[in-house]
Enzyme design. Sequence first.
Site, PDB file in Angstrom:
ATOM      1  N   HIS A  16      33.355 102.327  20.146  1.00  0.00           N
ATOM      2  CA  HIS A  16      32.013 101.739  20.080  1.00  0.00           C
ATOM      3  C   HIS A  16      30.953 102.750  19.646  1.00  0.00           C
ATOM      4  CE1 HIS A  16      31.569 103.245  24.360  1.00  0.00           C
ATOM      5  NE2 HIS A  16      30.345 103.465  23.923  1.00  0.00           N
TER       6      HIS A  16
ATOM      7  N   SER B 184      29.246 108.669  26.116  1.00  0.00           N
ATOM      8  CA  SER B 184      30.401 107.920  25.618  1.00  0.00           C
ATOM      9  C   SER B 184      31.208 108.757  24.641  1.00  0.00           C
ATOM     10  CB  SER B 184      29.940 106.637  24.925  1.00  0.00           C
ATOM     11  OG  SER B 184      29.437 105.718  25.850  1.00  0.00           O
TER      12      SER B 184
ATOM     13  N   ASP C  99      39.239 101.024  22.897  1.00  0.00           N
ATOM     14  CA  ASP C  99      37.946 101.653  22.625  1.00  0.00           C
ATOM     15  C   ASP C  99      38.090 103.141  22.320  1.00  0.00           C
ATOM     16  OD1 ASP C  99      35.251 101.709  22.176  1.00  0.00           O
ATOM     17  OD2 ASP C  99      34.670 101.853  24.275  1.00  0.00           O
TER      18      ASP C  99
END
Length: 481
Positions: free
Chosen positions: A126, A233, A156
Amino acid sequence: MKDYKRIGLTFVVALFSAFIAVWAYNTFFAKPQIVTVPQEQSIRYASLPSAPQGEAPDLTYAAESSVHAVVHVKVSSTQQARQFHSNPFYEWFYGDRYQQQQPQIRQGAGSGVILSSDGYIVTNNHVIDDADDIQVVLNDNRQFEAQLIGADPTTDIAVLKIDEKNLPFLKFGNSDALKLGEWVLAVGNPFELTSTVTAGIVSAKSRNIGINRADMGIESFIQTDAAVNPGNSGGALVNMNGELVGINTAIASRTGSYTGYSFAVPASIVAKVVDDLKQYGQVQRALLGVNIGDVTAEVAEEYKLDKIEGVFIGKVNENSAAEEAGIENEDVIISVDGVKVNSTAQLQEQISKHRPGDVVKILIKRDNKPKQFEVTLRNMHGDTEIIKASDNIFLGAKFDELSDKEKYQLRLSHGIKITNLDKGKLKDAGLKEGFIITDVNKEAVNAVNDFKRIVSQAKGGVLIEGLYSNGEPAYFVFGMN
């Protein structure tokens, strides 16, 4: 003389009367006053050891050995201009008029972890999804343009590559060996604050929080209370030995910032995905072919299970690996290759370590009795073939699966996109790069193999239906002879 005798007698009587009165009072009326005098006691103190003063864990080695291998990932993407009609009354008189928005540049940022000295980097899908340009900034502020090697929405995870040598990197640790309460570090770039290190403990394992919307998405997160914020992230979760045990991916928050818990993809999944993307360009997903659910108290009571354990099989799919091995509906999976599984997330994590064609030992419980099976895992097409990215080339075109974002924007549930077009039947038929094929000969296309199969089986003409990225529908017809 008589007076003296009378006085003496009176004195004797009075004295006698007084004696009698004192005797009578002491005998019948006087109450003794009882006074309690406390005896002084010496207090005895138990000699107890002082409360243990546990020393804080020394995390300096883990921090220093990992911070140089964590990078800042900066991305930019162009939002395509959209065309839409103006006032319909004006169109009636003056013909079609269009208003066009100017393309907009969107920028984002995240983190990544260097996995090898020659520049392979892992991050979250993402972070780089739909990016036109990816830049990697090292801890020493050097900046490189990154190449996207491959990405996997189901976990992911994405892999990047920069052209540089002798880089510091992290080695994978054993995420399966993590224990609840074990200290870990989160290393990343929250809020553009480069090289930030936070500490916490492992709060839970195999956590499913329902954020991965990809088809067949896998969630088996390591939950920690290490502070993670936007920008973290794709960053590293490391143990006290400075080994990579997870990739920080999400936070539990109602505000958009850290409020207590963060979640990381375990290294056991990351390592396999990275290896697949480097070798084949896409992940080799192995499947049992079962519909599963957690064993709850209600399930145990309904199906008369003797214990609340394992993963319940609601249905075994036809022509699946599980059916071929002899596993049946209402069986309960207890372990995979000796590793106990007590939730769907744990089962998915264990199976996700494998590729199609791998043989795993599945211990199930049937009629409350254990039974072991050897299962040869299959891919989503029902066979054991390894699918390479080069297999996505057909009829002079190269294809890619649609991202979740593209599906959402175009309101599609399936389809493949043409990413490159050379000489061939598709180009001759008028298809363009960027065109999304949704159906061929009225059959839905979910993957490139579907497209190949339908076209190869077609007799005579081929009808392709789909739309362009701006939502404009189109169809094409060509012959295979």
